[in-house]
Design a protein around this motif. Structure first.
Motif, short mmCIF file in Angstrom:
data_model
loop_
_atom_site.label_atom_id
_atom_site.label_comp_id
_atom_site.label_asym_id
_atom_site.label_seq_id
_atom_site.Cartn_x
_atom_site.Cartn_y
_atom_site.Cartn_z
N TYR A 57 3.05 44.52 -69.21
CA TYR A 57 3.15 45.12 -67.80
C TYR A 57 4.55 45.19 -68.16
O TYR A 57 5.48 45.15 -68.47
N LEU A 58 5.55 46.64 -68.13
CA LEU A 58 6.57 46.89 -67.69
C LEU A 58 7.27 46.23 -66.50
O LEU A 58 6.46 46.90 -65.69
N LEU A 59 8.29 45.44 -66.17
CA LEU A 59 8.62 44.53 -64.98
C LEU A 59 9.61 45.74 -65.17
O LEU A 59 11.23 44.94 -65.41
N TYR A 60 10.25 46.03 -63.27
CA TYR A 60 11.93 46.03 -63.21
C TYR A 60 11.86 44.90 -61.56
O TYR A 60 10.87 44.28 -61.01
N LYS A 61 13.31 44.00 -61.65
CA LYS A 61 14.04 43.70 -60.68
C LYS A 61 14.95 43.13 -60.35
O LYS A 61 16.01 43.61 -61.38
N ASP A 62 15.44 43.39 -58.97
CA ASP A 62 16.38 43.48 -59.07
C ASP A 62 17.28 41.97 -58.84
O ASP A 62 16.74 40.77 -58.56
N TYR A 93 -4.11 36.10 -63.43
CA TYR A 93 -5.26 36.10 -63.95
C TYR A 93 -5.22 37.56 -64.92
O TYR A 93 -6.12 38.90 -65.11
N ALA A 94 -4.97 37.16 -66.37
CA ALA A 94 -5.47 37.69 -67.47
C ALA A 94 -6.94 37.88 -68.23
O ALA A 94 -7.20 37.32 -69.22
N GLY A 95 -7.69 38.90 -67.62
CA GLY A 95 -9.28 38.48 -67.50
C GLY A 95 -9.70 39.58 -68.58
O GLY A 95 -11.14 39.80 -68.08
N GLY A 96 -8.87 40.44 -69.01
CA GLY A 96 -9.44 41.17 -70.39
C GLY A 96 -9.90 40.81 -72.17
O GLY A 96 -9.51 40.07 -71.95
N GLU A 147 -7.75 44.66 -59.16
CA GLU A 147 -7.63 44.34 -60.51
C GLU A 147 -7.22 45.74 -60.83
O GLU A 147 -6.95 47.04 -60.05
N VAL A 148 -6.28 45.24 -62.10
CA VAL A 148 -5.70 46.33 -63.19
C VAL A 148 -5.79 46.31 -63.91
O VAL A 148 -6.53 45.50 -64.50
N GLN A 149 -5.76 47.43 -64.35
CA GLN A 149 -5.64 48.12 -65.72
C GLN A 149 -4.35 48.69 -66.47
O GLN A 149 -3.60 49.22 -65.48
N ALA A 150 -4.34 48.95 -67.37
CA ALA A 150 -3.46 50.02 -68.56
C ALA A 150 -3.47 50.93 -67.86
O ALA A 150 -4.53 52.02 -67.33
N GLY A 151 -2.50 52.08 -66.98
CA GLY A 151 -1.69 52.91 -66.50
C GLY A 151 -1.71 52.79 -64.73
O GLY A 151 -1.59 53.84 -64.57
N ASP A 152 -1.30 51.64 -64.36
CA ASP A 152 -1.76 51.05 -63.08
C ASP A 152 -0.33 50.94 -63.35
O ASP A 152 0.65 50.21 -63.68
N GLN A 154 -6.04 44.59 -68.84
CA GLN A 154 -6.61 44.21 -67.63
C GLN A 154 -6.18 43.12 -67.28
O GLN A 154 -5.78 42.07 -68.02
N ALA A 155 -6.55 42.68 -65.53
CA ALA A 155 -6.00 41.96 -64.52
C ALA A 155 -6.20 42.09 -63.18
O ALA A 155 -6.79 42.89 -62.85
N VAL A 156 -6.57 40.41 -62.78
CA VAL A 156 -6.61 40.58 -61.92
C VAL A 156 -5.15 40.09 -60.80
O VAL A 156 -5.18 38.70 -61.20
N TYR A 157 -4.65 40.89 -60.09
CA TYR A 157 -3.24 40.28 -59.79
C TYR A 157 -3.85 40.29 -58.13
O TYR A 157 -3.95 40.41 -57.89
N ARG A 158 -3.17 38.54 -57.30
CA ARG A 158 -3.17 38.38 -56.49
C ARG A 158 -2.13 39.05 -55.85
O ARG A 158 -0.62 38.64 -56.10
N LEU A 159 -1.95 39.45 -54.75
CA LEU A 159 -0.85 40.65 -54.36
C LEU A 159 -0.98 40.69 -52.93
O LEU A 159 -2.11 40.43 -51.63
N ASN A 160 0.21 39.35 -52.43
CA ASN A 160 0.08 38.98 -50.68
C ASN A 160 -1.42 38.06 -50.59
O ASN A 160 -1.85 37.34 -51.28
N GLU A 161 -2.57 38.95 -49.95
CA GLU A 161 -3.28 38.24 -49.42
C GLU A 161 -5.39 38.35 -50.49
O GLU A 161 -6.17 38.22 -49.76
N ASP A 162 -4.28 40.14 -51.14
CA ASP A 162 -5.59 40.42 -51.94
C ASP A 162 -5.22 39.91 -53.60
O ASP A 162 -4.94 39.80 -54.34
#
Length: 273
Positions: free
Chosen positions: A260-265, A251-254, A233-238, A222-230
């Motif tokens: 995480y599995l990451l895709y990018k072009d 921040y990896a807060g757990g 909180e995310v965890q396994a399966g999100d 689990q972690a807290v992710y900054r996305l744009n202005e927000d």
């Protein structure tokens, strides 16, 4: 071999006594599809697949994913497909999180288990079968391959996470690292699918803002992710989708590591249209 954990959707359906609340977020800059919404009622059936259902968590559409689709596929024993891909333009990246699978490709049989990764070039003829005794679950990332004149297309890849040492980010003492299944300097590839690992307390310490579109499925922790202005909180399966240039940090807060599995072009000029 390290002790690894890969989250799989549980499906099911919430009882009528549950509160109508959740963490799902959908904006023009990012989206969060939490594991709690991946229920039976939101699965899809696909043509030419037997004993299989899919959670389609990203697809190209206005205001959402522009370069890829991503499925979480659940295949019962004896299930699979002799014609899995209907679009000859589509390349595929597969990552297995539970059970075992067999892929037939170019006259060879490849056995996949949790942690296995496969890349199948556009136009490939392949089949997939769950010939084991347990339910098999895998991620299927589909993208229209962008060919470049004078550069040959990449070949198929069948490998496993255990065969690739994570590459640490500079000046992090290995606390933030990336497992790469493809050489990042191989210009033939127009997408990368990797696994990012952050140890407890590790951070992505700046607001990344870049041209690559992202799909992130949390495999562990689990972690807290900054996305744009927000802050989210995310965890396994999100699952998170990030539009190109969406500011991001983490921040990896757990108590355990965050993966995480990451895709990018990658590796292509910006389209002018």
């Amino acid at each position: 071999m390290e002790n690894r954990s890969y989250h799989t959707p549980r499906g099911g359906h919430p009882p009528q006594t549950d509160l109508l609340s959740g963490r799902a977020v959908f904006t023009t800059a990012y989206a969060v599809i939490p594991r709690g919404v991946m229920m039976d009622i939101v699965t899809s059936l696909l043509p030419h697949w037997s004993k299989t259902r899919a959670w389609i968590i990203a697809r190209p559409m206005t205001g959402f994913s522009e370069t890829f689709s991503q499925y979480v596929m659940e295949v019962l024993p004896g299930g699979g497909s002799a014609k899995p891909e209907p679009d000859s333009r589509a390349e595929a990246a597969l990552f297995v999180v539970a059970g075992s699978l067999s892929i037939e490709h170019d006259g060879a049989t490849h056995r996949l288990r949790p942690g296995s990764f496969a890349y199948l070039p556009a136009g490939s003829a392949w089949t997939l079968q769950n010939d084991g005794a347990e339910v098999a679950t895998f991620h299927w990332i589909r993208k229209a391959f962008r060919s470049v004149e004078g550069i040959e297309a990449p070949e198929a890849i069948f490998t496993h996470e255990d065969e690739h040492l994570p590459t640490p980010m500079p000046d992090t003492d290995g606390r933030w690292a990336t497992t790469r299944f493809v050489d990042p300097t191989d210009i033939r590839h127009d997408m990368h699918v990797t696994i990012v690992t952050l140890e407890p307390g590790a951070v992505i310490p700046f607001m990344e803002t870049h041209v690559m579109e992202h799909g992130l499925y949390v495999l562990e922790g689990q972690a807290v992710y900054r996305l744009n202005e927000d802050w989210v909180e995310v965890q396994a399966g999100d699952f998170m989708w990030l539009r190109a240039f969406c500011p991001q940090a983490c921040y990896a807060g757990g108590p355990g590591r965050f993966r995480y599995l990451l895709y990018k072009d990658v590796n292509r000029h910006a389209s002018l249209w």
